[in-house]
Every structure is written in C-alpha cells, then in structure tokens.
Write a protein that holds these residues in place. Sequence first.
Motif, mmCIF file in Angstrom:
data_model
loop_
_atom_site.group_PDB
_atom_site.id
_atom_site.type_symbol
_atom_site.label_atom_id
_atom_site.label_comp_id
_atom_site.label_asym_id
_atom_site.label_seq_id
_atom_site.Cartn_x
_atom_site.Cartn_y
_atom_site.Cartn_z
ATOM 1 N N GLY A 37 -5.207 -4.119 -0.865
ATOM 2 C CA GLY A 37 -3.983 -4.717 -0.358
ATOM 3 C C GLY A 37 -2.761 -3.874 -0.630
ATOM 4 O O GLY A 37 -1.963 -3.596 0.258
ATOM 5 N N VAL A 38 -2.626 -3.417 -1.874
ATOM 6 C CA VAL A 38 -1.420 -2.695 -2.256
ATOM 7 C C VAL A 38 -1.310 -1.354 -1.547
ATOM 8 O O VAL A 38 -0.258 -0.977 -1.055
ATOM 9 C CB VAL A 38 -1.385 -2.481 -3.786
ATOM 10 N N VAL A 39 -2.396 -0.603 -1.466
ATOM 11 C CA VAL A 39 -2.282 0.756 -0.939
ATOM 12 C C VAL A 39 -2.420 0.837 0.562
ATOM 13 O O VAL A 39 -1.974 1.813 1.158
ATOM 14 C CB VAL A 39 -3.306 1.701 -1.590
ATOM 15 N N SER A 78 -5.061 -21.052 3.598
ATOM 16 C CA SER A 78 -5.642 -20.469 2.387
ATOM 17 C C SER A 78 -6.735 -19.476 2.785
ATOM 18 O O SER A 78 -7.211 -19.477 3.923
ATOM 19 C CB SER A 78 -6.217 -21.558 1.481
ATOM 20 N N GLN A 79 -7.126 -18.639 1.840
ATOM 21 C CA GLN A 79 -8.173 -17.657 2.103
ATOM 22 C C GLN A 79 -9.116 -17.575 0.904
ATOM 23 O O GLN A 79 -8.685 -17.647 -0.246
ATOM 24 C CB GLN A 79 -7.580 -16.273 2.371
ATOM 25 N N VAL A 113 -6.884 -17.529 -2.377
ATOM 26 C CA VAL A 113 -5.437 -17.402 -2.221
ATOM 27 C C VAL A 113 -4.927 -18.688 -1.593
ATOM 28 O O VAL A 113 -5.404 -19.093 -0.530
ATOM 29 C CB VAL A 113 -5.076 -16.195 -1.336
ATOM 30 N N ASN A 114 -3.965 -19.350 -2.252
ATOM 31 C CA ASN A 114 -3.536 -20.655 -1.757
ATOM 32 C C ASN A 114 -2.815 -20.532 -0.417
ATOM 33 O O ASN A 114 -2.440 -19.437 0.014
ATOM 34 C CB ASN A 114 -2.660 -21.372 -2.792
ATOM 35 N N LYS A 115 -2.643 -21.651 0.255
ATOM 36 C CA LYS A 115 -2.166 -21.626 1.641
ATOM 37 C C LYS A 115 -0.764 -21.035 1.783
ATOM 38 O O LYS A 115 -0.417 -20.526 2.841
ATOM 39 C CB LYS A 115 -2.217 -23.019 2.257
ATOM 40 N N GLY A 116 0.021 -21.072 0.732
ATOM 41 C CA GLY A 116 1.337 -20.460 0.787
ATOM 42 C C GLY A 116 1.344 -19.013 0.351
ATOM 43 O O GLY A 116 2.378 -18.344 0.402
ATOM 44 N N HIS A 117 0.170 -18.521 -0.084
ATOM 45 C CA HIS A 117 0.003 -17.149 -0.572
ATOM 46 C C HIS A 117 0.948 -16.843 -1.736
ATOM 47 O O HIS A 117 1.379 -15.701 -1.912
ATOM 48 C CB HIS A 117 0.200 -16.144 0.557
ATOM 49 N N LYS A 118 1.248 -17.876 -2.531
ATOM 50 C CA LYS A 118 2.104 -17.706 -3.702
ATOM 51 C C LYS A 118 1.298 -17.645 -4.996
ATOM 52 O O LYS A 118 1.765 -17.103 -5.998
ATOM 53 C CB LYS A 118 3.106 -18.867 -3.795
ATOM 54 N N THR A 300 -0.347 -7.634 3.716
ATOM 55 C CA THR A 300 1.031 -8.127 3.763
ATOM 56 C C THR A 300 1.118 -9.543 3.225
ATOM 57 O O THR A 300 2.084 -9.907 2.553
ATOM 58 C CB THR A 300 1.562 -8.071 5.210
ATOM 59 N N GLY A 301 0.100 -10.334 3.480
ATOM 60 C CA GLY A 301 0.092 -11.709 3.005
ATOM 61 C C GLY A 301 -0.183 -11.843 1.517
ATOM 62 O O GLY A 301 0.019 -12.913 0.939
ATOM 63 N N LEU A 302 -0.614 -10.749 0.866
ATOM 64 C CA LEU A 302 -0.947 -10.806 -0.559
ATOM 65 C C LEU A 302 0.040 -10.069 -1.450
ATOM 66 O O LEU A 302 0.002 -10.216 -2.671
ATOM 67 C CB LEU A 302 -2.341 -10.197 -0.799
#
Length: 367
Positions: A37-39, A78-79, A113-118, A300-302
């Motif tokens: 995700g980061v890279v 969520s994912q 990952v919760n539905k708000g991605h928080k 981007t979502g993470l």
Amino acid sequence: MSGQSGSTTRIRATGKRRRKPSRRRRATVMAAWTAAGVVVVGGAGLGYAYVKLNDNLKAVDINAALGKNRPVDVDNGSQDILVLGSDSRSGANSAYGADEGTARSDTAMVVHVNKGHKTASVVSIPRDTLVTRPACTSDTTGETVAGEQRAMFNTAYEVGGPACAVKTVESMSGIRMDHYVEVDFTGFKKLIDQLGGVKITTTQAIDDSKSHLHLQPGTHTLDGEQSLGLVRTRKSVGDGSDLGRIQLQQAFIKALMEQAKSVGVFSNPKTLFDLADTATKAVTTDSDLGSVKKLTGFATGLKGLGSKNVTMVTMPVQYDPADPNRVIPLEESAQQVWTALKHDRPIPASATEKSAGDKGEAGKVVQ
C-alpha cells in the motif's frame, strides 16, 4: 520463516509436500499489505515507469478458482484481506534453510479494514492450528484434493495453493476474503533496506542461532537481514513456540508501519520508484489487485492507517490435548473474533482472554 509450534520440537506435517515452480519464491509476509500500500500508492504518477511496475506484478484469480460457493460478499465498505507467506527455501531464499522444492503457508493474517478505513483489526492464524480443511483443487495438477479433519492449517497452501488457503480461511471464519496478498524473503529484505531500516526497542537480549539474530537490550535500527531474523525468531523468546514468534511479528509490523509513514518517500521520485519496483516484484496478489492502477486505488484507501489504529490479536487457540506440538481453535472465543469482523465491530477483549496465543513473555520483548 521456518516454524515450530507448541514446543521446541520441530514439527513436520506428514505426506508429500506440494512442489512449487522456482520463480514463485514466497515467504515471510510481515507487512505485505502495508508495504504494498505505502510504496505503490504513487505508482500512477510515475508514468514512465508504469509498464515496468505493471509487468512486475503476479496475480492469482481466486474468484475463478473458488466459484460461487463462498460466504456472502458484504458490500459495506469494509475489506478483508488474507495476507500469506510460505516457507519456501528455493532460489535466493535457500540461505534460510534447505530447499525441499516445496512450500507451505508459514505466516497467515486476516486483515479487516473497517468501512470507514480509519481502523483495522489483524488476526494471526498459527500455522500449526489443526483445522477442518475443505476439499480443494490442486493448483499444480488440477486434481481434486479431498478435505481432511485435524489437518494443519499450513497444509492448505501446500495442497492447493493460494485458492485453497483462502477457501480454508473462509470455511473457518464464515467471512469472504476480498483480497489476497503474498510476499517473499528477498523482496522483504530489500524493502526494509530501501526504507532505511526499522527502529525497534528490545527489552531483553535476543540471541537466536536459528534466525541468526543477536541483539542486546536497547534501541536498534534493523536492516533487512536483521528484520527478517526478528520475524523468524522464536527459540530465544518466550516459550520458544510459534505463538511467541507471532507476537514478535505483530510488534514488528507496527514498527514498520510507523517507519513507512515517516520516510517521506513521495518527495523523491527515485526513492519512490525503487520502493515500488521492489514491492511489486515481491508480492503476489489476487487478480482484483493485479495491476498498478488497482493497487493504487486499494492503497489510497489504506494510507491513513497508523499503528495506533490497528488492533492485532492471534486467533484464540489452546494447545491440543492429544499433541502439545499442535494447537486447536477455542471455538467459542474464535467465533467471537470472526463475528466481530463480520459485523465490522472491534474485537472484544473477552475473546482472547483464554487464548494461549496472547499469553507469554514474547509480546513484551519488542516495543
């Protein structure tokens, strides 16, 4: 990461190990989802490198392999991602043990990952957990492999590859996996080195002849080789079991997340490209993530997640009364964990109170 569980006796499953093509060298997955995700998040902006990065990626069509007989795909934002590694020792990974031409899943984590991605919850599944493995299709021969009761969890990958591992996790949890990510030893080491190492603090000395890690108590910036040693360490911490090693891995993941967020890679195009090049070579994903464009959207979502927003537990288990070198799920407690994830709720503390996986001293070794 070669592993043992429940005691200091080396554990081997019976039966023929699944042969793997040498190009598919898979191992420790400590931060596959974070690293990818980061890279990769900046990949779409590197137009000149897009094709190269895209060609690096390897993907498995999990949906086609498993068909429609799966848990309901809950579309609430969520994912759920199965993050997997294997104990292959082929090619460049041969320095970490004899190459037997085979692989099993050595590390497995369900990342919700919760539905708000928080926020996110990570559930580690011990490799030596005895489970009911469903019937699977071999990804090397195409033949059906019969299901088995009291099969070690890591044999699912051995007999049927990524799709069988996903099917087994879905059977255990009742949760459909949205994505699959896998990473290898060599890419893991290079990624850590390109990030400039990972800073940790140890509360006691680590002197492990198997992982070749030797650290005094104190603060250290681990390079790639040392980081790999840490996530493979078990004999010199806690009770020497795989459960203790999982606790070290979880502590390292949080440290890696913080390091990745602090590096500021996006201000340096060359650094960003080098990291993206390493990450895309290191990972295998499901086909829904099998392009830079798709990974960019996923990442981007993470990217807002930090270590303080991530809860990490081990699937509730106890040592098997019939074999102390194995563990079995604490069914009621494990169901609490899966129910929480299924309904996008935090995992209750009561779910892990009786688990052998969250006890012991190994979790206090790395801060």
